[in-house]
Design a protein around this motif. Structure first.
Motif, PDB file in Angstrom:
ATOM      1  N   GLY A 162     -11.028  -1.535  -7.854  1.00  0.00           N
ATOM      2  CA  GLY A 162     -10.239  -2.700  -7.746  1.00  0.00           C
ATOM      3  C   GLY A 162      -9.023  -3.327  -7.109  1.00  0.00           C
ATOM      4  N   LEU A 163      -8.056  -3.418  -7.490  1.00  0.00           N
ATOM      5  CA  LEU A 163      -7.105  -4.597  -6.496  1.00  0.00           C
ATOM      6  C   LEU A 163      -6.435  -3.552  -5.370  1.00  0.00           C
ATOM      7  CD1 LEU A 163      -5.422  -6.648  -6.790  1.00  0.00           C
ATOM      8  CD2 LEU A 163      -3.268  -6.040  -7.495  1.00  0.00           C
TER       9      LEU A 163
ATOM     10  N   GLN B 111       0.927  -1.365   0.227  1.00  0.00           N
ATOM     11  CA  GLN B 111      -0.227  -0.429  -0.325  1.00  0.00           C
ATOM     12  C   GLN B 111       0.832   1.093  -0.663  1.00  0.00           C
ATOM     13  OE1 GLN B 111      -2.895   0.622   2.713  1.00  0.00           O
ATOM     14  NE2 GLN B 111      -4.193  -1.188   1.936  1.00  0.00           N
ATOM     15  N   SER B 112       2.117   1.518   0.826  1.00  0.00           N
ATOM     16  CA  SER B 112       2.750   2.664   0.659  1.00  0.00           C
ATOM     17  C   SER B 112       3.416   2.847   0.167  1.00  0.00           C
ATOM     18  CB  SER B 112       3.066   2.460   2.020  1.00  0.00           C
ATOM     19  OG  SER B 112       4.338   1.780   2.448  1.00  0.00           O
TER      20      SER B 112
ATOM     21  N   ILE C  92      -6.393  -4.611  -1.621  1.00  0.00           N
ATOM     22  CA  ILE C  92      -5.800  -5.115  -0.845  1.00  0.00           C
ATOM     23  C   ILE C  92      -5.382  -4.256   0.539  1.00  0.00           C
ATOM     24  CG2 ILE C  92      -3.123  -3.848  -0.258  1.00  0.00           C
ATOM     25  CD1 ILE C  92      -2.775  -4.500  -3.980  1.00  0.00           C
ATOM     26  N   PHE C  93      -6.415  -2.752   0.254  1.00  0.00           N
ATOM     27  CA  PHE C  93      -6.815  -2.735   1.484  1.00  0.00           C
ATOM     28  C   PHE C  93      -7.746  -2.683   2.693  1.00  0.00           C
ATOM     29  CE2 PHE C  93     -10.502   0.980   3.986  1.00  0.00           C
ATOM     30  CZ  PHE C  93      -9.383   1.387   4.368  1.00  0.00           C
ATOM     31  N   ILE C  94      -8.795  -3.577   2.312  1.00  0.00           N
ATOM     32  CA  ILE C  94      -9.858  -4.485   2.787  1.00  0.00           C
ATOM     33  C   ILE C  94      -9.114  -5.403   3.095  1.00  0.00           C
ATOM     34  CG2 ILE C  94     -11.500  -5.999   2.986  1.00  0.00           C
ATOM     35  CD1 ILE C  94     -13.227  -3.789   0.816  1.00  0.00           C
ATOM     36  N   LEU C  95      -7.931  -5.830   2.734  1.00  0.00           N
ATOM     37  CA  LEU C  95      -7.102  -7.212   3.225  1.00  0.00           C
ATOM     38  C   LEU C  95      -6.302  -7.544   4.352  1.00  0.00           C
ATOM     39  CD1 LEU C  95      -6.024  -9.284  -0.449  1.00  0.00           C
ATOM     40  CD2 LEU C  95      -7.987 -10.486   2.059  1.00  0.00           C
ATOM     41  N   THR C  96      -5.883  -5.506   4.317  1.00  0.00           N
ATOM     42  CA  THR C  96      -4.753  -5.046   5.435  1.00  0.00           C
ATOM     43  C   THR C  96      -5.744  -4.984   6.581  1.00  0.00           C
ATOM     44  OG1 THR C  96      -3.827  -4.153   3.403  1.00  0.00           O
ATOM     45  CG2 THR C  96      -3.433  -3.187   5.556  1.00  0.00           C
TER      46      THR C  96
END
Length: 72
Positions: free
Chosen positions: A45-46, A24-25, A50-54
């Motif tokens: 999208g992706l 993310q960063s 990734i945000f939700i998985l984090t």
């Protein structure tokens, strides 16, 4: 035996959690600190996945830490 499984799960979740944060960063850099004329851009999208998985792996890590604390 049960404690060993919890410890291994906590290590695996923490490594995935760290990888998701680094992904993310990666695109942020120092320009986000200097730039003040902000605009809102929604995650799609992706990037949203990734945000939700984090968030999910963060809560899972905290849950495993509490379980590890209670079983010790």
């Amino acid at each position: 035996m049960n404690l060993k499984i919890i410890n291994l799960a906590q290590i695996a979740v923490s490594l995935i959690f760290i990888a998701l944060i680094l992904i993310q960063s990666k695109g942020m850099g120092l320009s986000g600190l200097i730039e003040t004329g902000g605009f809102y851009r929604s995650k799609r999208g992706l990037e949203k996945i990734i945000f939700i998985l984090t968030i999910i792996f963060g809560f899972t890590f905290i849950l495993l830490a509490f379980i590890n604390l209670l079983t010790a």
